[in-house]
Design an enzyme around this catalytic site. Structure first.
Site, mmCIF file in Angstrom:
data_model
loop_
_atom_site.group_PDB
_atom_site.id
_atom_site.type_symbol
_atom_site.label_atom_id
_atom_site.label_comp_id
_atom_site.label_asym_id
_atom_site.label_seq_id
_atom_site.Cartn_x
_atom_site.Cartn_y
_atom_site.Cartn_z
ATOM 1 N N GLU A 185 39.356 45.386 34.156
ATOM 2 C CA GLU A 185 40.592 45.212 34.919
ATOM 3 C C GLU A 185 41.362 44.018 34.373
ATOM 4 O O GLU A 185 40.814 42.927 34.225
ATOM 5 C CB GLU A 185 40.279 44.990 36.406
ATOM 6 N N ARG A 186 42.624 44.246 34.053
ATOM 7 C CA ARG A 186 43.480 43.246 33.420
ATOM 8 C C ARG A 186 42.859 42.749 32.115
ATOM 9 O O ARG A 186 42.996 41.585 31.751
ATOM 10 C CB ARG A 186 43.769 42.073 34.364
ATOM 11 N N ASN A 228 36.236 43.332 42.201
ATOM 12 C CA ASN A 228 36.298 44.624 42.889
ATOM 13 C C ASN A 228 35.012 45.367 42.514
ATOM 14 O O ASN A 228 34.995 46.254 41.675
ATOM 15 C CB ASN A 228 37.546 45.400 42.464
ATOM 16 N N GLU A 309 43.086 42.797 49.459
ATOM 17 C CA GLU A 309 43.569 43.960 48.711
ATOM 18 C C GLU A 309 42.687 45.189 48.924
ATOM 19 O O GLU A 309 42.327 45.912 47.998
ATOM 20 C CB GLU A 309 43.668 43.617 47.220
ATOM 21 N N ARG A 342 35.981 33.893 47.482
ATOM 22 C CA ARG A 342 37.370 33.779 47.027
ATOM 23 C C ARG A 342 38.336 33.630 48.204
ATOM 24 O O ARG A 342 38.226 34.328 49.202
ATOM 25 C CB ARG A 342 37.773 34.995 46.191
ATOM 26 N N ARG A 354 53.703 35.639 52.181
ATOM 27 C CA ARG A 354 52.381 35.771 51.559
ATOM 28 C C ARG A 354 51.840 34.414 51.100
ATOM 29 O O ARG A 354 50.633 34.177 51.094
ATOM 30 C CB ARG A 354 52.475 36.742 50.379
ATOM 31 N N ASP A 383 49.696 34.381 42.839
ATOM 32 C CA ASP A 383 48.765 35.157 42.023
ATOM 33 C C ASP A 383 48.981 34.906 40.540
ATOM 34 O O ASP A 383 49.576 35.745 39.860
ATOM 35 C CB ASP A 383 48.925 36.654 42.339
ATOM 36 N N GLU A 411 47.472 38.240 32.537
ATOM 37 C CA GLU A 411 47.966 39.362 33.332
ATOM 38 C C GLU A 411 49.472 39.326 33.509
ATOM 39 O O GLU A 411 50.137 40.360 33.498
ATOM 40 C CB GLU A 411 47.278 39.358 34.703
ATOM 41 N N HIS A 539 56.821 36.663 40.462
ATOM 42 C CA HIS A 539 56.434 38.012 40.884
ATOM 43 C C HIS A 539 57.573 39.015 40.695
ATOM 44 O O HIS A 539 57.853 39.834 41.572
ATOM 45 C CB HIS A 539 55.970 37.998 42.341
#
Length: 713
Positions: A185-186, A228, A309, A342, A354, A383, A411, A539
Site C-alpha cells: 500500500e502506497r 491495515n 478509516e 496509532r 478533521r 495526513d 504518497e 489535501h
C-alpha cells in the site's frame, strides 16, 4: 589467432564488462568504493592494519564480515583479525567480554550510553596506537563499527578520535505497509521484499542486506506488514516465516514487530466478539502472544490501527483507545513487548474539522495508557501532506509515551518519480517549538521524553522499500530511508549534515558533484511544496491515487476526503478558517503557538491558508495580492525543478552513468508533472478569483478541462 589476440578477446569478453559494470544502486550507501583521495588513502592504510575482537560478542561474525568488506573496498586491502593487540589495530569489545577494554577504566563514560550507545577512542595500549570501539552491549559494538566506517567513507580525519554516541530515542522503526499477497500500500518501488511463498525454506540474501542497511543508521526494529492488517500473519501458516526473518535480522540488532487486526479474535479465533474487556478475548490474545514468543523470543510487539478509516477497534464495543491498547499491553508485558497505538483517527462528520479529531480522541486519555504503550502520532494533524504544522498532540500528553510517525514513501510527494529530500520536512517538524514548557520545547525534545513521565520514546518511518533493484525506485529515495534512521538516532541532526553524509557515502566524493547534489537535495522539498500546495494549501491531490493535482475533487466516499473541503475556494477567497472564529484548531496548541497561528500578521505565510480563509486581494508581506503570490509560488516551483535539472547536468562524468541517466529521466518526468500541478491548480483557482495570471508568467497551453481529465500515474 596468436596469444595476444586471445588475451585481448578474453579481456574484452570477461574482464572489461566487470570493470565497466554500472552501479544499479543495490548497495545503497554501503558501497565501500575505493577512496579517491590519495593522501587519505595512504593515511588510513597506515593507521588500520588489523582488528581484534576480544571475547565472543553475539554479532562478532557480522562485525568481522563488515570490516573485511569495508576495508577491502575502501582501502583496496583486506585487514585480518589479529590474535593480539598490535600497532594500527582496531580493538572491539565490551568491558564484560574484553580484559583490554576493562583495563581502560572507561566505566563512567560507558555508563552514560545505555545498551546501544558506543565509544570510539584513539588510545595507546602497550605502546601501540590503536582505535577502540566499545559499548556496554553487543548491539552497541555494531553501531560503533558502522559509525567508524561512516567516518572513513565520508573521508573524515580519524587521527585522534574521542566519540561518544547513544540513541536519543529507544524505538527506531520502519513500518512496512506490505500485504501478504506481495502488494504494498502506497508502495512505489515494486512489490514487497518479503517473499512469503518461499519462506521459511528460502532466505533471500536481500534480507541480510536489508538488516545491514538498517543497522548502519541505527534502526532497531521493523514492522513487517500493513497497518491495515491481514490477521493471517498471526497464524501457524505465517509465524514460521516471521521467525525465519527474525533469525536473519537478530545479529544486526533488528527486532521484528507485527501490525495486528483488532478483530483477529473473530477472524481467526472463532470468537463472536473482540471486546477488549471480554475475558475470552483477553485469554485469546494472551495465548496468541505466548505462541508468537515461542517462535520469536525477542519479538518486539504490536502496531495497531484501530477505529480509523474503517478498521475495527475498541470503540466498536463502547470501549476507549486506552482500553484496547492496555489489554494488548498486559499480554505483552511478561515478554517485554510493547504496543504502538496509532493516533491517526478521524470520523466522517463534515461538521467537525478533521484536524481536531486526533487531539480530541487522545488528549482526554493522557495518563491512562500502560507503561509499555506508545501512542504513535503522525507529524501533522491531517495526513503526511507536503507541509503541515506539527500535530498539537506533541506536548499535550505529558503523562503518556509518544512516538513520531513520518512517511518515507512519498504518497503525497510524487511517489518514486519526484526527487524530494524529506529530511528537510522531518527537521522542520522536529525543530518546531511546542512551548509545552516554555520556549525551546521542540517536538524533538518532547519525543526524547524531556517533558513526559512516559517510559518509552520512539520514531517510525513508513517504508519506501520494494523489490526494485535499488530498493526505493528513485535513487534519491534512499536518502529518505537513510535520513529517517539518522534522525531516529538523533532528532537534532540537521538535514544538511545528513545529506552531506549520504552523498559522500553514495556518490564519488568529488567536491563539485557533492556540492551540486546537496544543492539539489536541499531545495527539492520546498520546490515540491511550491508546485503542489503553497501557502498552506493541503489535501488537494487526485482522489484515490493521490498522484497529480485534484483541487476540483468534490465527490468522495466521505466528505473530508474531498479537496474542496480543505481549500474552501470561492469568489471571496481561499483557505480553511481554523482560528477562534472558525474551527478553533489553533486552540489545541499552547498559547504562544496558538496566538502566532491565530493572527494573519504573525502566522507563517507558508501555513497561512492552513489556518485562514482570506480574500484573493489580501495583501501579502511582499506587497502582492494573495492571488498573485499564489501564482508566483506555483510558477517558482516549476522553475526550481528546472534549476535542479540544470544542476544535475553538472554532475555528468562524476557520478555513475546509469544513475546519472536514471535521475536525469526522472527529473524530466518531475518537471512535466510539476507543470501539470501548476497549470491545473492555477487554472482551477482562477475560476474563483477571476484574476489574470501575473504578467511575465508563461500561459498554460491547455484548458482546465484537459487537466481535470488527465490521469497522473
Amino acid at each position: 589467432m596468436n596469444y595476444y589476440k586471445i588475451l585481448f578477446a578474453y579481456l574484452l569478453v570477461f574482464i572489461l564488462p566487470l570493470s565497466l559494470k554500472a552501479d544499479d544502486g543495490y548497495r545503497l550507501w554501503l558501497k565501500y568504493d575505493k577512496i579517491n583521495n590519495a593522501t587519505l588513502l595512504n593515511s588510513y592504510s597506515t593507521a588500520y592494519k588489523s582488528y581484534y575482537i576480544e571475547g565472543n560478542p553475539a554479532n562478532a561474525a557480522v562485525i568481522q564480515k563488515e570490516l573485511s568488506m569495508a576495508f577491502k573496498g575502501l582501502l583496496g586491502k583486506d585487514i585480518k583479525q589479529g590474535k593480539a593487540v598490535s600497532d594500527g589495530c582496531i580493538v572491539i569489545g565490551t568491558p564484560a567480554s574484553s580484559t583490554i577494554i576493562k583495563g581502560l577504566k572507561i566505566d563512567k563514560e560507558l555508563a552514560k550510553l545505555g545498551d546501544e550507545g558506543f565509544l570510539i577512542k584513539t588510545v595507546v595500549i602497550n605502546k601501540k596506537k590503536c582505535t577502540v570501539i566499545t559499548a556496554n552491549k553487543d548491539n552497541g559494538l555494531l553501531y560503533g563499527v558502522f559509525h567508524f566506517l561512516r567516518l572513513i567513507q565520508t573521508q573524515q580525519n580519524t587521527d585522534e578520535l574521542n566519540i561518544e554516541s547513544a540513541p536519543k530515542l529507544q524505538v527506531r522503526l520502519l513500518n512496512h505497509w506490505d500485504n501478504l499477497d506481495g502488494s504494498v500500500e502506497r508502495g512505489y518501488a515494486g512489490t514487497s521484499i518479503w517473499n512469503w511463498d518461499a519462506l521459511p525454506a528460502t532466505l533471500d540474501p536481500k534480507y541480510t542486506d536489508y538488516a545491514r542497511a538498517n543497522a548502519s543508521v541505527g534502526i532497531n526494529g521493523t514492522v513487517l506488514n500493513n497497518v491495515n492488517s491481514n490477521p493471517k500473519i498471526m497464524t501457524a501458516d505465517y509465524l514460521p516465516k516471521v521467525k525465519a526473518l527474525a533469525d536473519v535480522f537478530r545479529p544486526y540488532g533488528l527486532k521484528v514487530y507485527l501490525s495486528v487486526s483488532f478483530s483477529a479474535p473473530i477472524k481467526i479465533g472463532g470468537l463472536k466478539t473482540a471486546d477488549p474487556l471480554d475475558p475470552a478475548v483477553i485469554e485469546w490474545w494472551k495465548n496468541k502472544t505466548d505462541e508468537i514468543y515461542k517462535y520469536i523470543p525477542d519479538f518486539g510487539g504490536f502496531l495497531v490501527k484501530a477505529n480509523s478509516e474503517g478498521q475495527p477497534g475498541p470503540q466498536d464495543y463502547g470501549r476507549t483507545h486506552a482500553d484496547g491498547a492496555n489489554m494488548l499491553a498486559d499480554v505483552l508485558k511478561p515478554h517485554n513487548g510493547i504496543v504502538m497505538w496509532r493516533a491517526f483517527v478521524y470520523n466522517s462528520n463534515p461538521a467537525e474539522d478533521r484536524t481536531l479529531q486526533a487531539y480530541n480522541s487522545f488528549k482526554p486519555f493522557d495518563g491512562k495508557f500502560k507503561d509499555n504503550v506508545l501512542v504513535q502520532i503522525k507529524n501533522g494533524a491531517i495526513d503526511f501532506q507536503p507541509r503541515e504544522p506539527f500535530s498539537p498532540l506533541f506536548g499535550a500528553m505529558p503523562n503518556t509515551s509518544l512516538m513520531m510517525e513520518f512517511q518515507i514513501t512519498q504518497e503525497y510527494l510524487g511517489s518514486s518519480k519526484h526527487l524530494v529530500y524529506l529530511a528537510s520536512l522531518f527537521e522542520e517538524t522536529l525543530q518546531s517549538d511546542t512551548y509545552t514548557k516554555g520556549k525551546g520545547s521542540t517536538v524533538s525534545n518532547v519525543l526524547q521524553g524531556k517533558y513526559t513521565t512516559g517510559k518509552l520514546t520512539g520514531m517510525a518511518g513508513v517504508s519506501n522499500i520494494g523489490n526494485s533493484v535499488n530498493w526505493t525506485g528513485h535513487p534519491f529515495g534512499q536518502a529518505n530511508w537513510f535520513s529517517m534512521g539518522r534522525l531516529a538516532w538523533d532528532p537534532d541532526l540537521t538535514a544538511e549534515s545528513i545529506a552531506d553524509e549520504w552523498i559522500k557515502m553514495t556518490f564519488p566524493n568529488v567536491k563539485n558533484a557533492v556540492d551540486a547534489i546537496k544543492t539539489i537535495m536541499m531545495q527539492s522539498r520546498e520546490a515540491a511544496v511550491n508546485y503542489m500546495t503553497p501557502l498552506g494549501l493541503h489535501h488537494i491531490m487526485a482522489y484515490n491515487t493521490h498522484q497529480g493535482p485534484g483541487p476540483w475533487v468534490d465527490t468522495a466516499a466521505q466528505p473530508n476526503w474531498k479537496s474542496t473541503y480543505y481549500h474552501n475556494a470561492d469568489a471571496n477567497g481561499i483557505g480553511f478558517n481554523r482560528t477562534s472564529t472558525g474551527s478553533d484548531a489553533v486552540g489545541q496548541y499552547f498559547p504562544p503557538v496558538r496566538d502566532m497561528f491565530e493572527k494573519t500578521e504573525t502566522c507563517p505565510e507558508n501555513l497561512l491558508l492552513w489556518f485562514h480563509h482570506l480574500k484573493w486581494t489580501y495583501k501579502m508581506k511582499s506587497g502582492k495580492s494573495l492571488w498573485d503570490e499564489l501564482c508566483q509560488h506555483y510558477y517558482k516551483g516549476v522553475d526550481e525543478v528546472r534549476t535542479m535539472q540544470k544542476t544535475w547536468e553538472t554532475t555528468k562524468g562524476s557520478v555513475d552513468a546509469e544513475i546519472f541517466t536514471k535521475v536525469k529521466d526522472l527529473l524530466a518526468t518531475q518537471e512535466k508533472e510539476a507543470v501539470i500541478w501548476r497549470n491545473g491548480c492555477v487554472l482551477y483557482f482562477q475560476t474563483f478569483s477571476k484574476m489574470p495570471v501575473p504578467a511575465g508568467l508563461e500561459t498554460p497551453d491547455k484548458p482546465l478541462s484537459y487537466y481535470k481529465e488527465l490521469k497522473v500515474d
